[in-house]
Structure formats: C-alpha cells, structure tokens
Design a protein around this motif. Structure first.
Motif: not given
Length: 305
Positions: A160-167
C-alpha cells in the motif's frame, strides 16, 4: 540500503509547492493496480501510472519489472500543522504486505536506486513501512524488480502507498529516519489551531491505558472519547457520538504515559490507523481557542464547551 546507477529517471512523483502557510493536500481517492507477471517477458519493464494519493499494488507471480508513476490528482492547497512555508516537501510512504516476496522495491532518485524493500524469505520478520520525501526539482520513481525463482506460483509482491504534504507521515511511520526531539515536541498555539482545522480526526477524551506495539515500534494509546468533533474514518466507535473508544498511535520514544485529565486529540490516518498529531490538555486548548477567537485569528470554528 543499496544504491546504484540507473539510466534516465522516467517516473516522477508530482507535487505542488507550498506558498505562504498553505500546504499541498491530495485527494482522498483510492486506486489500485493488480496484475500478473505471467504475461511479461523476462527482462521486460511495464510502465504503470497511478493517479491517486493512496492505494495498493498487487503483483502476482513477479517476472520482469514494473516502473511506477505516482501522479495523484491534487486537491486545493490547505493550511496544515507542521507545514513549511518554503520547503515544498512531499512525503510518500509504502507499507509492504506481511508476505511480500518475489521482488525488490527501489526508490529511484535522480538516477540512483535505493533499496526500500528486499525480497523476503519465509523466516524473515514482516517488512516495515518505508517513507521518503521529494524536494522541488528532484526526480523520483518507484522501480519494482522481480528476483529469479524457479517456482513463482506462490510469489506475490504487494504493498500500500500514501502521499502526504505534512510532516506527520514520516514521523508516524518511519521512525528510523526522524529526529525524535522534533517528533515528540509539544505543538505551539498556532499548530494546535491549525490541527483542529486540518486533521483527519479531532476528538476530546481521556487516556485509558498505553500499550507498546513492538512490531511498529509505537505506543498505542487507548482513548475513551467524550466528544467526537470530526473523524475521516470510523476510528472512534461506540454507542453514541459522546461515548466511544478508539486507539491512537505515536512513537515509542515520545514516552506517552496514562494519566488523569481531558485532552484534545488530533492527528492523521495512515494506512487505516490513527496517528497522533497535536494533543493539548483540553483546558489549555480552550484558553488558546478563546484568545484567538477574541482576536479574530481562529482559522476555523469549533463548537467548544
């Protein structure tokens, strides 16, 4: 970790740059890819593009290689806790399945390959979540290469994968790579107010107990909630909105202990689990919120007591 030269990076993980205090946010759409290596020739490379911010990949009977382009549809920018005004940092995480085998997963960064997940043998422990970040101008790709096996009938490379713009993504899931002092520091007033607006969950509650999850190297906080202000998924469930329970994870090194008092818990959901962001005592949050509201500096409304 393995690094080696690889010709012409053809895959990019796209992102948007942060401007001011705005933060890149991705849509919550799920997407997945499922395929078989039986239709591939040995040594061939199949190009795959996944247009979502989170999803899954299942490669049955790995053979040859896959090149993965992660190009999520971007939602409008939003302010978030811990964001930077100028870094443009985007964090991506991959969570291999417990039975991941038959292939190796690499991160390709500016022509260099870095091993993220190796081919797992049956006696090996489950692979851990791996996170990486993209800075402006960097070339990134994911490269999944099958490893030779005489019998591929029981091999499945799945993650599974996720992309985030937060720390919080890297801080929550890839604790080998972070500074524990930064991860465990209390949020300041500005970050608390931003967390109320942008977190995946915002609940008021009490700590019932704290347990250790050695596999995740995380502390699992058992929470009894007295009010659920917002939750993206059904994380805190019970007989009513005012009487529910749930679990929140944070890093072991933060040393969370059970204790009296009411807290405002905020945070993000990663791979279906709640991870702690800002968690002030509720009375402290009330004071901060009241002062900001009087000064007309609250970024969003919350029906506080």
């Amino acid at each position: 970790m393995l690094a080696m030269l690889w010709p012409s990076a053809a895959l990019w993980i796209t992102a948007v740059l942060l401007t001011g205090r705005a933060e890149a946010q991705y849509s919550s759409d799920q997407c997945s890819w499922r395929g078989s290596g039986l239709s591939q020739q040995q040594g061939s490379v199949e190009q795959i593009s996944l247009h979502c911010s989170e999803g899954t990949l299942d490669w049955l009977y790995p053979k040859g290689a896959l090149r993965l382009t992660l190009s999520p549809r971007l939602a409008s920018a939003a302010v978030g806790p811990g964001g930077s005004s100028s870094s443009g940092l985007i964090t991506a995480c991959v969570k291999p399945s417990d039975q991941f085998n038959g292939a190796q997963l690499y991160l390709e960064r500016d022509g260099l390959l870095e091993l993220l997940v190796g081919d797992r043998i049956e006696s090996s422990p489950p692979p851990r979540v791996r996170c990486f970040s993209r800075l402006p101008g960097e070339r990134l790709a994911l490269f999944l290469q099958a490893t030779p096996h005489q019998d591929i009938s029981r091999r499945i490379a799945s993650f599974r994968y996720e992309l985030r713009g937060d720390r919080t993504a890297r801080m929550s899931l890839d604790s080998n790579s972070i500074n524990s002092e930064d991860a465990c520091r209390p949020c300041n007033d500005t970050e608390i107010l931003m967390a109320v607006c942008t977190s995946d969950f915002v609940v008021r509650g009490n700590i019932r107990s704290v347990e250790e999850d050695e596999n995740l190297r995380a502390a699992v906080i058992k929470v009894s909630t007295t009010r659920v202000f917002r939750q993206k998924y059904a994380l805190f469930t019970g007989s009513s909105r005012l009487a529910s329970r749930g679990e929140i994870r944070t890093l072991l090194q933060c040393g969370v202990k059970p204790g009296p008092g009411s807290f405002l818990f905020t945070g993000r959901v990663h791979f279906g689990e709640a991870w702690l962001g800002c968690a002030p005592r509720y009375k402290d949050f009330q004071r901060t919120y009241a002062q900001a509201k009087a000064a007309r500096q609250i970024p969003c409304e919350l029906p506080v007591d």
